[in-house]
Design an enzyme around this catalytic site. Structure first.
Site, PDB file in Angstrom:
ATOM      1  CE1 TYR A 140      -2.664  -3.282   0.461  1.00 23.74           C
ATOM      2  CE2 TYR A 140      -4.055  -2.031   1.916  1.00 23.74           C
ATOM      3  CZ  TYR A 140      -3.811  -3.167   1.184  1.00 23.74           C
ATOM      4  OH  TYR A 140      -4.717  -4.185   1.169  1.00 23.74           O
ATOM      5  CE  LYS A 191       1.382 -18.181  -1.392  1.00 22.91           C
ATOM      6  NZ  LYS A 191       0.558 -19.390  -1.267  1.00 22.91           N
ATOM      7  CG  ASP A 224      -2.112 -20.403   0.470  1.00 24.34           C
ATOM      8  OD1 ASP A 224      -1.411 -20.158   1.469  1.00 24.34           O
ATOM      9  OD2 ASP A 224      -1.728 -21.160  -0.442  1.00 24.34           O
ATOM     10  CG  ASP A 248      -7.416  -4.515   3.276  1.00 26.00           C
ATOM     11  OD1 ASP A 248      -8.507  -4.473   3.864  1.00 26.00           O
ATOM     12  OD2 ASP A 248      -7.153  -3.818   2.281  1.00 26.00           O
ATOM     13  CG  ASP A 252     -12.883  -6.584   5.515  1.00 25.61           C
ATOM     14  OD1 ASP A 252     -12.612  -5.993   6.584  1.00 25.61           O
ATOM     15  OD2 ASP A 252     -13.278  -6.001   4.491  1.00 25.61           O
TER      16      ASP A 252
END
Ligand code: NAD
Length: 368
Positions: A140, A191, A224, A248, A252
């Site tokens: 970001y 990851k 994942d 992020d 959620d």
């Protein structure tokens, strides 16, 4: 006396912050925990009144306050404005200026609301996890970032995932500290099998864990798998720490396990200064809900629970935070529901009635 900055913002912001103010005043009047409050403008209303969504005065008051509580910003009225004038710039501005790098998003299922989740009640009943998302680094903010047209006429988009080890260290410490006062389990999500930046992330978190937090059980999970485990068996987690982008998405997902946006609090914390001061912004996860603004039907519990997080994390007022959480739980047990969480055969109550119900429970609990 703690100094609080209250920012109502736009849409339902004034309604939900207004109910929380009743709770703040209760503590000041009836306990030895005293709060003095000031108000400031941010977002669309700030643009309307001052020409900018993030007035200097708001920043000044926020840096002087011991903690800030925000309702929400934004709405259709300001959507066509130039980017720099949009309400959301105010929100990003205050987060950036206060260097709020740690975003704490609890996902807690109140037992009486377990049926509201889209998952089976037995999967979510009793769920109480905390996602810690790094907020100031990663894709970001990383440079270079651009979209450019190449010589062959095609377009190329570039964003950069970047972290330095100091940034990882400070978010890891916040997360280990949280795990230490909860169930002593931390899962770091990355990851590392394909992204070098996150391989370094894993190494740094492991090092901090073995050096400073041997009492906290540390595990690692690929993002994942983590997204799958969150809906398969969310109760296996206690605290999860991850970078900005993975956080992020995962926060959620986790929040939806609980069933309603109107129930979700959050905290964003800055670095502890030498004098012990730490900037902190507390806000509900939901937005300004323009579709229901001004109708006195919004659910104020996410904002009230954000204030409870403030009591706990900014001031260490654990007893008061526990009491407020219990007051909310009791209100729900009694079947009180705003329209967003109402069940079949239940009659919804208004935003202000919900505020009054929590206050009534607080009074009862404090008299015990
Ligand atoms: P939203 O969260 O405002 O609303 C989504 C849906 O949830 C709406 O139907 C709304 O009525 C409902 N809802 C939200 N909070 C509720 C509450 N407390 N009680 C009952 N129902 C509630 O998201 P959106 O509609 O995508 O965005 C509306 C505006 O808010 C936009 O301008 C957006 O940019 C802004 N926004 C601000 C923040 C923030 O200030 N942190 C966060 C998200 C969105």
């Amino acid at each position: 006396m703690k100094k609080l900055l209250l920012i109502e913002g736009d849409g339902i912001g004034p309604e939900v912050v207004g109910q929380t103010k009743k709770i703040i005043d209760f503590f000041t009047k009836n306990t030895d925990k005293k709060f003095e409050t000031e108000s400031a403008l941010l977002g669309g209303i700030a643009y309307d009144q001052t020409g900018t969504p993030f007035p200097q005065e708001t920043l000044k008051l926020a840096t002087q306050a011991d903690a800030t509580l925000l309702g929400a910003v934004g709405g259709p009225k300001w959507e066509s404005l130039e980017y720099k004038y949009r309400p959301e710039r105010g929100l990003l501005g205050i987060r950036k200026e206060l260097s709020l790098f740690a975003n704490l998003r609890p996902a807690k299922v109140f037992n009486s609301l377990a049926e509201s989740s889209t998952l089976k009640p037995e999967i979510v009943k009793g769920l109480d996890i905390m996602i810690v998302r790094e907020l100031t680094g990663d894709l970001y903010f990383g440079e270079p970032r651009y979209v450019k047209t190449l010589q062959d006429g095609s377009r190329q988009g570039v964003n950069t995932m970047t972290y330095n080890s100091k940034e990882v260290e400070r978010i890891a410490k916040v997360s280990f500290d949280l795990a230490r006062v909860r169930n002593k389990k931390l899962c770091s999500v990355d990851k590392a099998n394909v992204i070098e930046t996150t391989e370094m992330w894993r190494e740094v978190v492991t090092e901090i864990g073995s050096k400073d937090y041997p009492d906290v059980m540390l595990s690692h999970m690929y993002v994942d798998n983590a997204s799958m485990q969150l809906v398969r068996n969310p109760k296996q987690f206690d605290v999860i720490v991850t970078g900005n982008m993975f956080g992020d998405i995962l926060s959620d997902t986790a929040s939806m396990l609980t069933g309603s946006l109107g129930m979700l609090p959050s905290a964003s914390l800055g670095e502890k200064q030498k004098d012990g001061k730490q900037f902190a912004l507390y806000e509900p996860v939901h937005g300004s809900a323009p579709d229901i603004a001004g109708k006195n039907i919004a659910n104020p519990l996410a904002t009230i629970l954000s204030f409870s997080m403030m009591l706990r994390y900014s001031f260490g007022y654990i007893h008061e935070a526990d009491m407020l959480d219990l007051a909310v739980e009791n209100v729900l047990e009694l079947g009180m529901r705003t329209s967003d969480i109402v069940g079949i055969n239940q009659k919804p109550i208004s935003c202000s009635q919900m505020g009054d119900c929590v206050l009534e429970q607080l009074i009862k609990l404090s008299n015990k």
